[in-house]
Design an enzyme around this catalytic site. Structure first.
Site, PDB file in Angstrom:
ATOM      1  N   ASP A   1     -11.209  10.225   8.146  1.00 50.74           N
ATOM      2  CA  ASP A   1     -10.815   9.736   6.815  1.00 50.74           C
ATOM      3  C   ASP A   1     -11.425   8.365   6.547  1.00 50.74           C
ATOM      4  OD1 ASP A   1      -9.582  10.124   4.384  1.00 50.74           O
ATOM      5  OD2 ASP A   1      -7.667   9.274   5.009  1.00 50.74           O
TER       6      ASP A   1
ATOM      7  N   GLY B   1       0.829  -1.205   0.000  1.00 56.28           N
ATOM      8  CA  GLY B   1       0.000   0.000   0.000  1.00 56.28           C
ATOM      9  C   GLY B   1       0.857   1.246   0.000  1.00 56.28           C
TER      10      GLY B   1
END
Length: 608
Positions: free
Chosen positions: A447, A330
């Site tokens: 988020d 990631g």
């Protein structure tokens, strides 16, 4: 003496210890020699990951060689290997071995579901599709269900035989395809013809480790005596030491031991002297390092006993093969995430904050540690530790192996059924409710996006990435009251609360807005922001809200959901999402209301 001299001495000590150990016992090694027994359908040289020797190959691919079919055991069930695709090396055809039971004595149907959890295997779509539309003729012919409950369940729900298929396929209506009078016998025929299993090498750390191991002329294996069976790379003896040490035939153990003691004492003296010399400079406020600032900040905000364990930089670098790009799983604004294999056998995810990160990134690093060390919920990632080092700031999380929700929705089209999507929505909402109502003071994630919702192999989810999270009552805010804090807007475009963006007031309802956008992704399959769409509909919230207001939700409904016949339930979730993304935060439900509404929809959909 310089640090390089100390490192050199330590290297010699380690290598002498390795040689001393090797003279007393020969380590187990795996070789590529042909197996002495035939292992049909494989060639004499068994290809990795298959092996018939304990400790060699991959623990999930251990074979018992026999004729006419070799045997492989998966989660305590034995299978005959009917065929092996040698071209792609990514699939095998298996048939369960006969299990004796009084309910179906002549059939080879296992007495339990075929479960592939915690293994690198998955049932192929083609195999699952054979069970998708299978159903008994009405009324079904059932055995005595009090003594044979598993067989009765299979007749009513044949898809339950393969656990993987239950999460990948929906249950069809009984009008599709011809019913089966003797459904158990038909299932037996399917099993005898073979079920196809596939495995994804990119999702299994053993394969990643083996690539590196082979590049160094090693043989891939694992520690068969360890309960977690961690990966091992067996290398030739000659790669462990330089030529001048390898030429020693029979080293004197006592002499080596004495030398090790002497060198260790010398190294200890050098280390003590170094600490004394540096102590004066350490006390000088003008030379406090970023590492020290981070440690002081964390201890000022929380007792050291409540902080997670501290890892060394070298330990985490080694566990990620020195942050090998092949281990990267990631990438984000603050750093990259790598798959790590710790010395205790655990697989974890390590976030490496970008080198030379600014003060904002350092604050994000400390923020995640403080928040994650104070929360505990099954649908939130867990922090296993951290490392604050001049070479980098590192965080150690749970490793969630099945990608993100965004990948499943946008890169693996049609892989999520409505029931799975609904469960993901509910689990995410439960995590959000926990942060808002169970944590004191409340935490706003700030988020919540489909890219920060991580999917387990069994399709459970964990919400992660707390770098932007805020506690609603904190000491360093200039003004806070009434359940909000004044702070500059931060978040991901498309998910950012417009009310927060206008007013600079962060509340729990800002998370509810972001979650509403995730709900819209789940029902539409579309991205939160797409620059190829019309400018007025570039944001998914604007696109779907306009369709809902004009009664045209069907225009943006995911095509894979239309054929499932769940339009009413999707409409209920769409109405909830519509309320969540209301422009005014006071018009939005709180996370408790969101959870209750999703539970009502799930009861109506699944009866759970």
């Amino acid at each position: 003496m310089s640090p390089y001299s100390s490192t050199f001495i330590l290297t010699i000590i380690i290598k002498l210890l390795i040689i001393s150990q090797s003279t007393s016992s020969t380590p187990h090694t795996c070789s590529s020699n042909p197996t002495p027994y035939p292992c049909p359908p494989f060639p004499p040289n068994l290809p990795y990951p298959f092996s018939s020797s304990p400790g060699c190959g991959h623990p999930s691919f251990q074979l018992t060689c026999s004729i006419p079919h070799s045997i492989i055991s998966i989660n305590n069930l034995s299978f005959s290997i009917l065929s092996y695709n040698s071209n792609s090396s990514s699939s095998i055809l298996l048939s369960p071995q006969h299990t004796h039971n009084n309910c179906s004595p002549s059939l080879s149907i296992p007495n339990q579901p075929i479960n592939l959890s915690s293994t690198p295997f998955r049932i192929s779509d083609s195999t699952c599709s054979r069970l998708t539309f299978l159903h008994p003729c009405s009324p079904p012919s059932l055995p005595n269900c009090s003594t044979c409950p598993w067989q009765c369940n299979l007749i009513k729900n044949p898809i339950h035989l393969l656990n993987d298929c239950r999460s990948m396929h929906h249950s069809p209506s009984t009008s599709q395809h011809t019913c089966q009078t003797d459904l158990l016998s038909f299932l037996n025929q399917i099993l005898q013809s073979g079920i196809q299993l596939e495995w994804d090498q990119s999702q299994d750390p053993y394969f990643t480790n083996c690539t590196t191991c082979r590049a160094n002329n090693g043989h891939c294996g694992f520690n068969s005596s360890h309960p977690l069976k961690p990966f091992l790379c067996f290398r030739p003896q000659s790669t462990l030491s330089p030529t001048w040490i390898r030429n020693i035939k029979k080293p004197n153990t006592m002499a080596i031991f004495s030398l090790v003691i002497a060198l260790t004492s010398l190294l200890l003296l050098v280390s003590v002297a170094t600490v004394i010399l540096r102590s004066g400079r350490f006390n000088s406020s003008s030379s406090v390092t970023d590492q020290t600032r981070t440690a002081l900040f964390l201890r000022n905000h929380r007792s050291a006993s409540l902080l997670p364990p501290v890892f060394t930089y070298d330990e985490l670098a080694s566990s990620t093969n020195h942050f090998d790009p092949k281990r990267k799983i990631g990438d984000g604004g603050f750093g990259s995430v790598y798959l790590a294999h710790l010395r205790d056998g655990r697989f974890v995810a390590v976030k490496h904050h970008h080198h030379g990160a600014d003060a904002f990134s350092t604050k994000s690093f400390c923020n995640e540690i403080l928040i994650l060390s104070s929360i505990n919920h099954p649908n939130l990632v867990r922090l296993h530790g951290y490392c604050s080092d001049p070479r980098g700031l590192l965080l150690v999380y749970d490793y969630v192996p099945n990608g993100t929700l965004a990948e499943h929705l946008h890169n693996r089209k049609g892989s999520l059924t409505w029931q799975t999507r609904l469960n993901i929505a509910l689990q995410t909402a439960l995590a959000m409710e926990y942060l808002h109502f169970s944590v004191v003071p409340p935490v706003v994630h700030r988020d919540i996006t489909s890219s920060n919702i991580f999917v387990e192999r069994d399709m459970r989810v964990k919400v992660g990435d707390f770098g932007l999270s805020r506690v609603l009552v904190v000491q360093d805010t200039t003004s806070s009251s009434g359940g909000y804090v004044w702070t500059g807007p931060q978040g991901t475009p498309g998910y950012l609360d417009p009310d927060y963006h206008r007013s600079f007031r962060l509340t729990e309802k800002s998370d509810v807005y972001s979650f509403g956008v995730v709900l819209l992704e789940l029902i539409s399959g579309l991205r939160a922001v797409d620059q190829t769409r019309d400018k007025r509909e570039m944001a998914l919230a604007d696109l779907v809200v306009s369709r809902i207001q004009t009664g045209q939700l069907h225009q943006v409904l995911d095509p894979f959901l239309k054929r499932d016949g769940v339009e009413d339930d999707v409409a209920a979730v769409a109405e909830l999402a519509f309320r969540c993304v209301a422009a005014d935060k006071d018009d939005r439900p709180d996370s408790r209301e969101v959870v209750e509404e999703l539970k009502r929809v799930r009861i109506r959909t699944c009866g759970l």
